[in-house]
Scaffold this active site. Sequence first.
Site, PDB file in Angstrom:
ATOM      1  N   ASN A 147       0.655-108.336 -70.033  1.00  0.00           N
ATOM      2  CA  ASN A 147       1.354-107.332 -70.842  1.00  0.00           C
ATOM      3  C   ASN A 147       2.671-106.867 -70.232  1.00  0.00           C
ATOM      4  O   ASN A 147       3.653-106.656 -70.934  1.00  0.00           O
ATOM      5  CB  ASN A 147       0.434-106.136 -71.121  1.00  0.00           C
ATOM      6  CG  ASN A 147       0.018-105.416 -69.863  1.00  0.00           C
ATOM      7  OD1 ASN A 147      -0.236-106.032 -68.827  1.00  0.00           O
ATOM      8  ND2 ASN A 147      -0.075-104.105 -69.940  1.00  0.00           N
ATOM      9  N   GLU A 245      -6.804-101.825 -60.783  1.00  0.00           N
ATOM     10  CA  GLU A 245      -6.243-101.011 -61.882  1.00  0.00           C
ATOM     11  C   GLU A 245      -6.797-101.616 -63.148  1.00  0.00           C
ATOM     12  O   GLU A 245      -6.431-102.713 -63.544  1.00  0.00           O
ATOM     13  CB  GLU A 245      -4.717-101.034 -61.836  1.00  0.00           C
ATOM     14  CG  GLU A 245      -4.085 -99.940 -62.703  1.00  0.00           C
ATOM     15  CD  GLU A 245      -3.783-100.416 -64.119  1.00  0.00           C
ATOM     16  OE1 GLU A 245      -4.661-100.246 -64.996  1.00  0.00           O
ATOM     17  OE2 GLU A 245      -2.686-100.948 -64.337  1.00  0.00           O
ATOM     18  N   CYS A 279      -1.305-100.304 -70.330  1.00  0.00           N
ATOM     19  CA  CYS A 279      -2.462 -99.555 -69.843  1.00  0.00           C
ATOM     20  C   CYS A 279      -2.260 -98.052 -69.991  1.00  0.00           C
ATOM     21  O   CYS A 279      -3.207 -97.315 -70.281  1.00  0.00           O
ATOM     22  CB  CYS A 279      -2.723 -99.899 -68.382  1.00  0.00           C
ATOM     23  SG  CYS A 279      -3.169-101.626 -68.121  1.00  0.00           S
ATOM     24  N   GLU A 455      -0.786 -97.982 -56.067  1.00  0.00           N
ATOM     25  CA  GLU A 455       0.358 -98.863 -55.859  1.00  0.00           C
ATOM     26  C   GLU A 455       1.620 -98.020 -55.839  1.00  0.00           C
ATOM     27  O   GLU A 455       1.677 -96.937 -56.422  1.00  0.00           O
ATOM     28  CB  GLU A 455       0.426 -99.920 -56.960  1.00  0.00           C
ATOM     29  CG  GLU A 455      -0.817-100.787 -57.002  1.00  0.00           C
ATOM     30  CD  GLU A 455      -0.694-101.968 -57.943  1.00  0.00           C
ATOM     31  OE1 GLU A 455      -0.295-103.047 -57.467  1.00  0.00           O
ATOM     32  OE2 GLU A 455      -1.020-101.817 -59.127  1.00  0.00           O
TER      33      GLU A 455
END
Length: 474
Positions: A147, A245, A279, A455
């Site tokens: 994505n 994640e 997300c 991150e």
Amino acid sequence: MQMMIADQFTESISGERTRIINPADGKPAGEVPKGGKEDVDRAVMAAGDAFRRWSVLPTSRRGMIFWQSAALIRREADRLALILTTEQGKPLREAKDEVLGAAAVFEYYAGSASLVSAGYTDRLPRYGYGIIQRRPLGVCGAIIPWNMPVLIAAWKIGAALITGNTLVLKPSINAPMAVLAVGEVMIRSGLPPGVLNIITGNGRDAGDPLIAHPDVRKISFTGGIETGEHVARVTARTIKRLTLELGGNDPMIICSDMDPAMMADAALRLRLYNAGQICTSPKRIIVEEGIYDTFTTHLERLLRDVTVGDGTDPGSMMGPLNNAEVRRSVEDAVQTLRDEGATIIRGGKNEEFPKNGFFYNPVLCTGVPEDSRIHAEEIFGPVLPIIRADDLDDAIGIANDTQYGLGASIWTRDISAAERASEALEAGIIWVNQHMKLPPEVPFGGIKKSGFGRENGLAFIDAYTEEKTILINR
């Protein structure tokens, strides 16, 4: 386009190749090598050989390669964006935003090079001297989705390499070409062979061997919950470091003191960005009673003017979904909402779209029941479910009623309400009067089933290094 394993081999060991499909027309967008276990073994070996030289290179030298890579990415942003749009589907302006975002991430890590300390020494009464060394882990692995492939690749490449590790990166087989192009840019910017190795293959043939490899010290994975659970089980067998994640079901809470027309415009732009395939996209729009009806009316009016089409067409506000499986899952989610008694005001399939493309009209949905499955399951596409809330406390309760906890936003002019919601919302990142903005200077990650680990920010130092303590008694 080259596959970079060891000496930048252009083929996998098997010699097989995978065709990449343009989601706008179903035609081939290119081909990449079909990597497998032997390719992973070769890449890990190359990364291990390169680690001995790369890990002792001064951080300033490593930083310089990132500065040069960022400059070249900016210079070639249009070329890279076209590759990304062709394989992923998003409009060119969004693709260019992502490419430039990756350049900004590389610049952040280049500027952070001096923060990657080698350690420190301290005098300890009764113990002598303590030397705390900070060292890179070794060979790391990363698996990224389709994505936002260029941006997420930059997050993982930057963190792993600036701390002195080497990396084997596996992009999604649905969108690997732009990531390969970024890797090629880094090679031209002076990155030594073997430091970054990119394997193109599916999860079974290339992903599983990477996460199970005994010489890989850390895995950073971005993807779905089910696959994340599998990654956690496999990496546990070799005691790897792990960052996960695993997506989100982000609430966007809109308070009644906000202008409904302005908020309708914001909700539409945010939710349709990348066709809702992000997300941190606001997947549940929770609106206080006072402006619910007016907000919904404005949103329906705005949806009439949304143009869906090929991402290379400047007139397209939204491109196609990336693949047939994603479109099918969105269709299933919308049907579930219908079955639950929700009202689909507009949107869905359109017979006028090209038959071979994965297009889908944005869906506006109201009357979502409290026990709807949308609170438990992430809709990865352009569906705007509008949920009515009695007040802020009710909205917060609805927002937290999910297994996810990646992001959430609160929109209000009342600072006390913003503070209360920010404290109460269960998510790794909370936005106030904004959503989805992720500067590389701040840590990013989720709670609950959205995963663990962070991150970017300064969290990358702990995530990609380990400490050794040496006690000296003189």
